[in-house]
Motif scaffolding. Structure first.
Motif, PDB file in Angstrom:
ATOM      1  N   ALA A 162      -4.945   9.189   1.396  1.00  0.00           N
ATOM      2  CA  ALA A 162      -5.588   8.221   0.516  1.00  0.00           C
ATOM      3  C   ALA A 162      -4.639   7.032   0.395  1.00  0.00           C
ATOM      4  N   GLY A 163      -5.160   5.811   0.585  1.00  0.00           N
ATOM      5  CA  GLY A 163      -4.312   4.618   0.513  1.00  0.00           C
ATOM      6  C   GLY A 163      -4.829   3.632  -0.517  1.00  0.00           C
ATOM      7  N   TRP A 164      -3.945   3.116  -1.336  1.00  0.00           N
ATOM      8  CA  TRP A 164      -4.366   2.171  -2.372  1.00  0.00           C
ATOM      9  C   TRP A 164      -3.227   1.215  -2.686  1.00  0.00           C
ATOM     10  N   LYS A 165      -3.612   0.123  -3.354  1.00  0.00           N
ATOM     11  CA  LYS A 165      -2.614  -0.898  -3.707  1.00  0.00           C
ATOM     12  C   LYS A 165      -1.861  -0.485  -4.963  1.00  0.00           C
ATOM     13  N   THR A 166      -0.575  -0.509  -4.883  1.00  0.00           N
ATOM     14  CA  THR A 166       0.219  -0.240  -6.088  1.00  0.00           C
ATOM     15  C   THR A 166       1.611  -0.822  -5.867  1.00  0.00           C
ATOM     16  N   ASN A 167       2.501  -0.641  -6.849  1.00  0.00           N
ATOM     17  CA  ASN A 167       3.837  -1.206  -6.658  1.00  0.00           C
ATOM     18  C   ASN A 167       4.718  -0.254  -5.837  1.00  0.00           C
ATOM     19  N   ILE A 188       0.841  -1.200   0.000  1.00  0.00           N
ATOM     20  CA  ILE A 188       0.000   0.000   0.000  1.00  0.00           C
ATOM     21  C   ILE A 188       0.879   1.254   0.000  1.00  0.00           C
ATOM     22  N   THR A 189       0.462   2.226  -0.817  1.00  0.00           N
ATOM     23  CA  THR A 189       1.100   3.546  -0.809  1.00  0.00           C
ATOM     24  C   THR A 189       0.034   4.557  -0.399  1.00  0.00           C
ATOM     25  N   VAL A 190       0.437   5.609   0.328  1.00  0.00           N
ATOM     26  CA  VAL A 190      -0.543   6.645   0.668  1.00  0.00           C
ATOM     27  C   VAL A 190      -0.066   8.007   0.187  1.00  0.00           C
ATOM     28  N   LEU A 191      -1.053   8.858  -0.047  1.00  0.00           N
ATOM     29  CA  LEU A 191      -0.777  10.248  -0.395  1.00  0.00           C
ATOM     30  C   LEU A 191      -1.440  11.093   0.675  1.00  0.00           C
ATOM     31  N   GLU A 192      -0.626  11.873   1.401  1.00  0.00           N
ATOM     32  CA  GLU A 192      -1.139  12.610   2.555  1.00  0.00           C
ATOM     33  C   GLU A 192      -1.214  14.099   2.237  1.00  0.00           C
ATOM     34  N   GLY A 193      -2.260  14.759   2.731  1.00  0.00           N
ATOM     35  CA  GLY A 193      -2.386  16.207   2.532  1.00  0.00           C
ATOM     36  C   GLY A 193      -3.029  16.872   3.733  1.00  0.00           C
ATOM     37  N   ASN A 194      -2.872  18.187   3.821  1.00  0.00           N
ATOM     38  CA  ASN A 194      -3.440  18.960   4.929  1.00  0.00           C
ATOM     39  C   ASN A 194      -4.151  20.167   4.327  1.00  0.00           C
ATOM     40  N   ILE A 195      -5.388  20.427   4.771  1.00  0.00           N
ATOM     41  CA  ILE A 195      -6.145  21.561   4.226  1.00  0.00           C
ATOM     42  C   ILE A 195      -6.478  22.524   5.362  1.00  0.00           C
ATOM     43  N   PRO A 196      -5.931  23.743   5.327  1.00  0.00           N
ATOM     44  CA  PRO A 196      -6.267  24.697   6.389  1.00  0.00           C
ATOM     45  C   PRO A 196      -7.717  25.157   6.247  1.00  0.00           C
ATOM     46  N   ASP A 197      -8.306  25.591   7.343  1.00  0.00           N
ATOM     47  CA  ASP A 197      -9.678  26.117   7.357  1.00  0.00           C
ATOM     48  C   ASP A 197     -10.599  25.233   6.506  1.00  0.00           C
ATOM     49  N   SER A 198     -10.779  24.015   6.958  1.00  0.00           N
ATOM     50  CA  SER A 198     -11.535  23.053   6.140  1.00  0.00           C
ATOM     51  C   SER A 198     -12.985  23.482   5.951  1.00  0.00           C
ATOM     52  N   GLU A 199     -13.512  24.255   6.884  1.00  0.00           N
ATOM     53  CA  GLU A 199     -14.901  24.703   6.748  1.00  0.00           C
ATOM     54  C   GLU A 199     -15.062  25.497   5.451  1.00  0.00           C
ATOM     55  N   LYS A 200     -14.023  26.292   5.149  1.00  0.00           N
ATOM     56  CA  LYS A 200     -14.079  27.121   3.938  1.00  0.00           C
ATOM     57  C   LYS A 200     -13.558  26.347   2.713  1.00  0.00           C
ATOM     58  N   ASN A 201     -12.474  25.592   2.907  1.00  0.00           N
ATOM     59  CA  ASN A 201     -11.772  25.019   1.751  1.00  0.00           C
ATOM     60  C   ASN A 201     -12.224  23.623   1.339  1.00  0.00           C
ATOM     61  N   ALA A 202     -12.974  22.958   2.215  1.00  0.00           N
ATOM     62  CA  ALA A 202     -13.500  21.618   1.859  1.00  0.00           C
ATOM     63  C   ALA A 202     -14.826  21.417   2.618  1.00  0.00           C
ATOM     64  N   THR A 255       0.518  20.828  -0.177  1.00  0.00           N
ATOM     65  CA  THR A 255       1.646  20.043  -0.679  1.00  0.00           C
ATOM     66  C   THR A 255       1.403  18.605  -0.255  1.00  0.00           C
ATOM     67  N   PHE A 256       1.343  17.726  -1.212  1.00  0.00           N
ATOM     68  CA  PHE A 256       1.057  16.331  -0.902  1.00  0.00           C
ATOM     69  C   PHE A 256       2.342  15.580  -0.575  1.00  0.00           C
ATOM     70  N   THR A 257       2.231  14.685   0.380  1.00  0.00           N
ATOM     71  CA  THR A 257       3.379  13.850   0.722  1.00  0.00           C
ATOM     72  C   THR A 257       3.042  12.404   0.390  1.00  0.00           C
ATOM     73  N   PRO A 258       3.706  11.833  -0.609  1.00  0.00           N
ATOM     74  CA  PRO A 258       3.478  10.418  -0.883  1.00  0.00           C
ATOM     75  C   PRO A 258       4.311   9.568   0.054  1.00  0.00           C
ATOM     76  N   ARG A 259       3.745   8.471   0.533  1.00  0.00           N
ATOM     77  CA  ARG A 259       4.487   7.593   1.447  1.00  0.00           C
ATOM     78  C   ARG A 259       4.302   6.144   1.018  1.00  0.00           C
ATOM     79  N   THR A 260       5.400   5.496   0.735  1.00  0.00           N
ATOM     80  CA  THR A 260       5.380   4.075   0.402  1.00  0.00           C
ATOM     81  C   THR A 260       5.421   3.339   1.739  1.00  0.00           C
ATOM     82  N   LEU A 261       4.390   2.573   2.040  1.00  0.00           N
ATOM     83  CA  LEU A 261       4.290   1.992   3.386  1.00  0.00           C
ATOM     84  C   LEU A 261       5.015   0.647   3.489  1.00  0.00           C
TER      85      LEU A 261
END
Ligand SMILES: Cc1cc2nc3c(=O)[nH]c(=O)nc-3n(C[C@H](O)[C@H](O)[C@H](O)COP(=O)(O)OP(=O)(O)OC[C@H]3O[C@@H](n4cnc5c(N)ncnc54)[C@H](O)[C@@H]3O)c2cc1C
Length: 388
Positions: free
Chosen positions: A233-238, A184-198, A280-286
């Motif tokens: 977000a986590g999904w199966k990949t190489n 599994i690999t994940v892509l991590e992100g952070n959204i400030p002021d989520s009430e407004k931005n998401a 800025t997204f951070t990809p992480r190979t788990l």
């Protein structure tokens, strides 16, 4: 005491290293923490963490920091919704009367990583942490260690504790055992002021957590105390996906295009996670350390936390294990019953190895289960089992 006249260098000021520094200082040990961050505010700290009664909370209690935790934890941030790819809710504990109290074994209060770090940093004697100390190597000189930093500086210590996380520079001095890819690999992100931005995801979150599962994929979202939200977000990949994808992780449009393709069956509401321009997204190979790992104890070096037993985050155990390692290592090193340092380190490592067999197995089981075609059904069965 075994640590009499010994200089201890803890490499890494994460939850494991800082907890250990505090516990050892309470016993009068001479400790320095070498941390690569420029200062205490040098980096956005990730998602919220739930601390467990028998590990994270226990370590904080022994460290005399439970009251500080109680004034900084986020009541109700442990409330969870489990949803499918269309945000249909299958499990929701937001309306339950209480999620427990301190002292209950099942109570798992949440705290943001930033405040947890602040509590630990503030508990240490002045100048314990040497910021801007990126360790690149160690040299063994007689019975001591020379620590070599990226900025050219060096330091000397009698005992080294590697608490420098998943890609530890200290681990190779303890063992050559390598981690394996979890699938599994994940892509991590952070959204400030989520009430407004998401806003739609913010509404679904209700100040707590979302675990979304569908098509062998997951999205985990948690609300933070500063009004932001953190997700991965986590999904199966190489194992090579991160370097081969060709995505510029600072370009949200490119990341959104990838998400639309990879999560093609998921509702468009999830696109909100990729709408805020400055994420800025951070990809992480788990990866995961082999569950049966073992090595022979040394007299003056050991590992705690992810450096010792890196594993995927799908059982919420990583920080808790790091803090329990810190507690058990501090107890071993300061025990009046243990006669030499090698025995003290061996006693700690034995407990750590045994615990990792259990927790690592549970973690890998969850990781596979949640990223399987029947992930949602199986996770719900697990939750129902616990609540019955
Ligand atoms: C997306 C994601 C979500 C997670 N969610 C959870 C969760 O909900 N609950 C949970 O319990 N766990 C969770 N984890 C796992 C958890 O983050 C780790 O298990 C935990 O942080 C380990 O603590 P540590 O102190 O061992 O290492 P870390 O927290 O990684 O700290 C290591 C420290 O060492 C420093 N460092 C690294 N290299 C060097 C160097 N060469 N020189 C000097 N300093 C260095 C780093 O800057 C850092 O401060 C999650 C992990 C991920 C990736």
């Amino acid at each position: 005491m075994l640590l009499q006249n010994k200089k201890i260098a803890i490499i890494g000021g994460g939850p494991g290293g800082l907890t250990l520094a505090r516990l050892l200082q309470l016993k009068g040990a001479n400790v320095k923490v070498y941390e690569r961050d420029f200062n205490r505010d040098g980096r956005v700290q990730g998602a919220t963490l739930d601390l467990h009664h028998e590990s994270g909370l226990k370590a904080l209690e022994e460290a005399g920091l439970l009251d500080a935790f109680k004034t900084n934890y986020r009541p109700n941030a442990d409330r969870l919704r489990i949803v499918d790819e269309n945000t249909k809710i299958f499990f929701d504990d937001h309306n339950d009367e209480s999620s427990g109290n301190f002292g209950d074994e099942s109570f798992r209060p949440e705290i943001d990583r930033g405040p947890l770090r602040t509590i630990l940093v503030d508990s240490l004697k002045p100048n314990t942490i040497v910021w801007d100390s990126h360790i690149v190597s160690l040299e063994s000189i007689n019975d001591t260690w020379k620590i070599v930093f990226e900025n050219g500086k060096t330091a000397i210590a009698d005992i080294i504790i590697g608490a420098d996380g998943a890609k530890s520079k200290i681990r190779p001095f303890v063992t050559s055992i390598q981690p394996f890819y979890s699938g599994i690999t994940v892509l991590e992100g952070n959204i400030p002021d989520s009430e407004k931005n998401a806003p739609s995801i913010h509404n679904l979150l209700q100040g707590g957590k979302i675990m979304a599962l569908g098509d062998s994929k997951t999205v985990s979202v948690s609300a933070k105390g500063d009004g932001s939200l953190n997700f991965y977000a986590g999904w199966k990949t190489n194992a090579e996906w991160v370097t081969q994808s060709g995505i510029d992780y600072k370009n949200t449009k490119q990341v959104l295009e990838w998400f639309k393709k990879e999560y093609f069956n998921w509702d468009t509401v999830w696109f909100e996670l990729f709408a805020y321009e400055n994420t800025t997204f951070t990809p992480r190979t788990l990866y995961c350390m082999p569950l049966d790992q073992k090595w022979e104890a040394q007299t003056n070096i050991t590992l705690i936390g992810d450096a010792a037993h890196w594993m995927p985050p799908y059982a919420g155990e990583g920080v808790n294990m790091a803090m329990l390692d810190a507690l058990q290592l501090s107890e071993s090193l300061t025990s009046e019953k243990i006669v030499d340092l090698k025995s003290a380190i061996a006693y700690y490592e034995q407990q750590m190895f045994t615990r990792f067999v259990e927790r690592g197995k549970e973690t890998m089981h969850n990781t596979e289960l949640m990223h399987s075609p029947e992930g949602l059904k199986k996770l719900l069965e697990m939750f129902n089992q616990f609540s019955n």
